[in-house]
Design an enzyme around this catalytic site. Structure first.
Site, PDB file in Angstrom:
ATOM      1  N   ASN A 191       0.824  -1.204   0.000  1.00  0.00           N
ATOM      2  CA  ASN A 191       0.000   0.000   0.000  1.00  0.00           C
ATOM      3  C   ASN A 191       0.861   1.258   0.000  1.00  0.00           C
ATOM      4  O   ASN A 191       2.070   1.204   0.223  1.00  0.00           O
ATOM      5  CB  ASN A 191      -0.905   0.016   1.231  1.00  0.00           C
ATOM      6  N   HIS A 412      -7.171  24.101  -3.047  1.00  0.00           N
ATOM      7  CA  HIS A 412      -6.023  24.545  -2.259  1.00  0.00           C
ATOM      8  C   HIS A 412      -5.170  23.342  -1.895  1.00  0.00           C
ATOM      9  O   HIS A 412      -5.433  22.674  -0.888  1.00  0.00           O
ATOM     10  CB  HIS A 412      -6.486  25.222  -0.953  1.00  0.00           C
ATOM     11  N   GLU A 506      -9.280   7.674  -6.935  1.00  0.00           N
ATOM     12  CA  GLU A 506      -8.004   7.966  -7.608  1.00  0.00           C
ATOM     13  C   GLU A 506      -7.100   6.734  -7.681  1.00  0.00           C
ATOM     14  O   GLU A 506      -6.352   6.569  -8.644  1.00  0.00           O
ATOM     15  CB  GLU A 506      -7.273   9.125  -6.917  1.00  0.00           C
TER      16      GLU A 506
HETATM   17  C1  NOJ Z   1      -4.438  14.094  -3.644  1.00  0.00           C
HETATM   18  C2  NOJ Z   1      -5.915  14.241  -3.760  1.00  0.00           C
HETATM   19  O1  NOJ Z   1      -6.598  13.157  -3.215  1.00  0.00           O
HETATM   20  C3  NOJ Z   1      -6.237  14.424  -5.212  1.00  0.00           C
HETATM   21  O2  NOJ Z   1      -7.624  14.438  -5.383  1.00  0.00           O
HETATM   22  C4  NOJ Z   1      -5.596  15.685  -5.688  1.00  0.00           C
HETATM   23  O3  NOJ Z   1      -5.864  15.838  -7.053  1.00  0.00           O
HETATM   24  C5  NOJ Z   1      -4.096  15.628  -5.492  1.00  0.00           C
HETATM   25  N1  NOJ Z   1      -3.810  15.280  -4.135  1.00  0.00           N
HETATM   26  C6  NOJ Z   1      -3.416  16.930  -5.823  1.00  0.00           C
HETATM   27  O4  NOJ Z   1      -3.745  17.899  -4.876  1.00  0.00           O
END
Ligand code: NOJ
Ligand code: CA
Length: 700
Positions: A191, A412, A506
């Site tokens: 992980n 942000h 993601e």
């Molecule tokens: C991690 C976040 O979960 C993702 O959604 C974002 O695009 C990236 N960081 C960049 O900030």
């Protein structure tokens, strides 16, 4: 006089030996408390069976005597509370907060200090917390470790992720408690671990199931001004011990009396559905602190985001890495990357799509200066949250979005530099207010600055709260990623409309998540509050977006629709590209139709790790939405529509897997059927491996 005081001390000694009890209003739970050889000890009984064996409570303190032994009971107060309240947004219209309370004041004679333990027993479980009243001999103190035990009665099945002070973005392991220790290293190395505790420490909310079919969930509620708690198994392998997140010096909580800890929670039932329907975590939080929360509204959004996550586009304006230069980058002399997605024209396309399909907002990431440093040589990169790249016209987009009746969602990324963010926050929020941004997605990627602080430590817990309160002053809704996992604080601050704090969609672009992931998250991560899971991916093969990315989403398309119902959140993203949705407008219709806020929620089928089926009734309307998420096995879901109104007939639109659908080989094989339905109808729906279904049920 002497006689009375002797009598009093005899009674108090007796009180300490005989268990003091308090029961839940429905009498299913009994909490027993006593002081055994000076040590505070509790035990929890559910339907006449012990579910938490006698477990000790207390603290190791720094530079002063511990709060572990030498206690006697000074006072016990019992009371009852029963109140119904309306959440600003939520899974149900009304929540009943009904419990019996026992507050035990303990005296540690030798140190002349007092500590109070407050127990609340609800029909769905137990909450307790430690309180440190104002007193002469205890003012400012530092916690070395909290010593709260949760002694399990057997070798239960657990759905767990490794303890880690900086991330929750793990796939779950399902194993027996006694196997956790041996499986830990594998769970960590496979992980995106950041600072794992190792040993047999796991994160909460922790879900367990006993061999007798009892479901037990351990978590905390109202984590305020205190470090996040993990649970470490002792040498017996069956007793959990609290471990708090350390600060940069290794301390675990700076306290000043009067103060109290967060609530430690145990939710239990012989029905898995009851765990999902529990409101105990919210009930243990304070009522809404925002006087007029009418500006807080659920948000359905799309975003310039999945392009970057899949690697098709870039956050940074330039591919050249100017971070070796000293001073501010002169972007007018820097070559713009073709891959920079946050440009005015492209964002307008997203706004058009949002407007056409009725979305509330568009998120844009990569709009502001600083990203090239992150991808460059410099490890420390900081943003000012105010300066757009030259190809991103803030005013033009503000006016364009307004003309299309679409809000903008600010991004942000703090790069973990929380102090820098605090320094800019007022200006940054004012900039949002001035430019049609009503919500902010914040993020804390990387190691925390100030150095040595952890994402889940007390310092950062205070930081997240500071931002949420500050945002409320500007009427801004917050969706914080990488922040500490939620503990029901959205009751008090409903402008905290989302958090990530777990492995989200993601990861489907970074190698994938286990197909049973979304059958576990509602039992774990979602116990504390909504998740910005960002579902709605319709194109599962990442090679179609980026020739260098061979990751595949381990879900069917039908299940992607189900997640809008099963992963409760007032904030829902449609993550995929507009052009992908344009190819599947029939399935996309469900995402357009599905509600974000609910009057009623029912769990129709549930088993952690296997499947979950929810039915929810839209707030202020007669529409119902059903969602089912399935693990890696093909299964048939059987539900009864006995929740519908007998006086109405409805049209059900069923979005389901085709018979030959499979998350690995045939994920896009879905079919849509429309039929009339009425109260009491039975439905039997096939779910493919890694599949599921979604149904909208609308009155005729
Ligand atoms: C991690 C976040 O979960 C993702 O959604 C974002 O695009 C990236 N960081 C960049 O900030
Ligand atoms: Ca399973």
């Amino acid at each position: 006089m002497k006689k009375i005081s002797l009598l009093l001390s005899l009674t108090l000694i007796a009180l300490s030996v005989i268990a003091q009890s308090v029961q839940s209003p429905n009498k299913n739970f009994t909490l027993n408390f006593n002081v055994q050889n000076g040590v505070p000890t509790y035990q929890l009984i559910y339907k006449n069976k012990v579910i938490i064996k006698p477990s000790t409570m207390g603290f190791e303190l720094k530079d002063e005597e511990d709060f572990l032994k030498g206690f006697t009971i000074l006072d016990i107060e019992q009371s009852t509370f029963d109140e119904t309240w309306q959440p600003v947004w939520g899974e149900v219209k009304e929540i009943r907060n009904h419990y019996n309370e026992m507050a035990v004041t303990l005296s540690q004679e030798e140190s002349a200090r007092k500590m109070l333990i407050r127990f609340r027993v609800f029909d769905d479980g137990l909450g307790f917390r430690y309180e440190f009243p104002e007193q002469q001999k205890l003012t400012y103190f530092i916690i070395k470790e909290e010593r709260t035990q949760f002694a399990m009665v057997g070798n239960h099945t657990a759905y767990w992720i490794p303890g880690d002070h900086d991330t929750q973005e793990y796939d779950y392991t399902t194993s027996r408690l006694l196997e956790i220790k041996n499986l830990m290293d594998k769970a960590i190395t496979s992980n995106a671990s950041q600072s794992p505790i190792r040993g047999a420490a796991v994160q909460t909310s922790l879900m367990m199931k006993t061999d007798k079919g009892l479901y037990i969930n351990l978590h905390e509620a109202a984590l305020v001004e205190y470090p996040c708690m993990h649970l470490q198994l002792d040498d017996t392998g069956l007793t959990f011990q609290s471990v708090l997140t350390p600060d940069a010096q290794g301390n675990k909580g700076h306290m000043q009396a009067p103060r109290h800890t967060p609530w430690r929670t145990v939710i239990a039932s012989d029905k898995a559905a009851d765990i999902l329907m529990s409101h105990l975590t919210l009930n243990l939080n304070e009522p809404c602190a925002i006087e007029d929360p009418s500006w807080i509204k659920p948000v359905k959004y799309i975003g310039v985001w999945w392009e970057m996550i899949t690697g098709k586009s870039s956050w940074a304006y330039t591919e050249d890495v100017p971070s070796v230069q000293l001073g501010k980058t002169d972007f007018s002399k820097t070559k713009r990357s073709e891959r920079h997605a946050a440009n005015t024209e492209h964002v307008k396309e997203y706004i058009d799509f949002a407007s056409k399909h009725g979305f509330d907002a568009v998120l844009v990431e990569g709009w502001n200066e600083g990203w090239e440093d992150w991808f460059g040589k410099s490890k420390d990169y900081v943003f000012d949250f105010l300066t757009p790249y030259p190809d991103f016209n803030v005013v033009e987009l503000r006016d364009y979005a307004k003309s299309k009746n679409v809000q903008l969602m600010m991004h942000h990324e703090t790069s973990g530099s929380a102090r820098n963010y605090e320094r800019h926050i007022d200006k940054a929020y004012q900039f949002m207010v001035d430019n049609n941004y009503t919500s902010v997605k914040s993020g804390y990627v990387g190691d925390i600055i100030p150095r040595g602080e952890k994402h889940y430590g007390q310092w950062m817990v205070n930081h997240y709260m500071y931002c949420v309160k500050k945002a409320a002053e500007y009427k801004i809704m917050v969706n914080a990623h990488e922040a500490v996992r939620p503990t029901g604080l959205c009751r008090t601050y409903p402008n905290l409309i989302g958090n990530e704090s777990a492995r989200g969609t993601e990861f489907e672009a970074f190698g994938g998540s286990n197909p049973d992931h979304t059958t576990i998250l509602p039992f774990t991560r979602l116990i504390g509050g909504p998740m910005d899971y960002t579902p709605g991916v319709f194109e599962m093969d990442m090679l179609t977006r980026n020739p260098k990315n061979d990751s595949k989403v381990r879900s069917t398309l039908a299940r992607q629709l189900a997640l809008y119902v099963t992963m409760y959140s007032p904030l829902q993203m449609a993550a995929d590209f507009p052009e992908t949705y344009n190819k599947h407008l029939d399935a996309f219709q469900f995402i357009k139709d599905v509600a974000l806020d609910w009057d009623e929620t029912l769990v129709l089928e549930a088993e952690p790790g296997d499947f979950i089926t929810y039915a929810r009734k839209e707030k202020g309307a007669d529409n119902w939405f059903v969602g089912r998420t399935n693990d890696e096995e093909a299964r048939t879901s059987k539900i009864k529509l006995d929740f519908l109104d007998a006086k109405k007939t409805y049209i059900a639109t069923i979005y389901r897997d085709q018979k030959d659908a499979h998350h690995k080989t045939n994920p896009k094989a879905y079919e849509i059927e429309q039929r009339d339905v009425k109260k009491g109808d039975d439905l039997s729906v096939f779910c493919a491996p890694g599949g599921g279904y979604a149904i909208s049920i609308i009155p005729k």
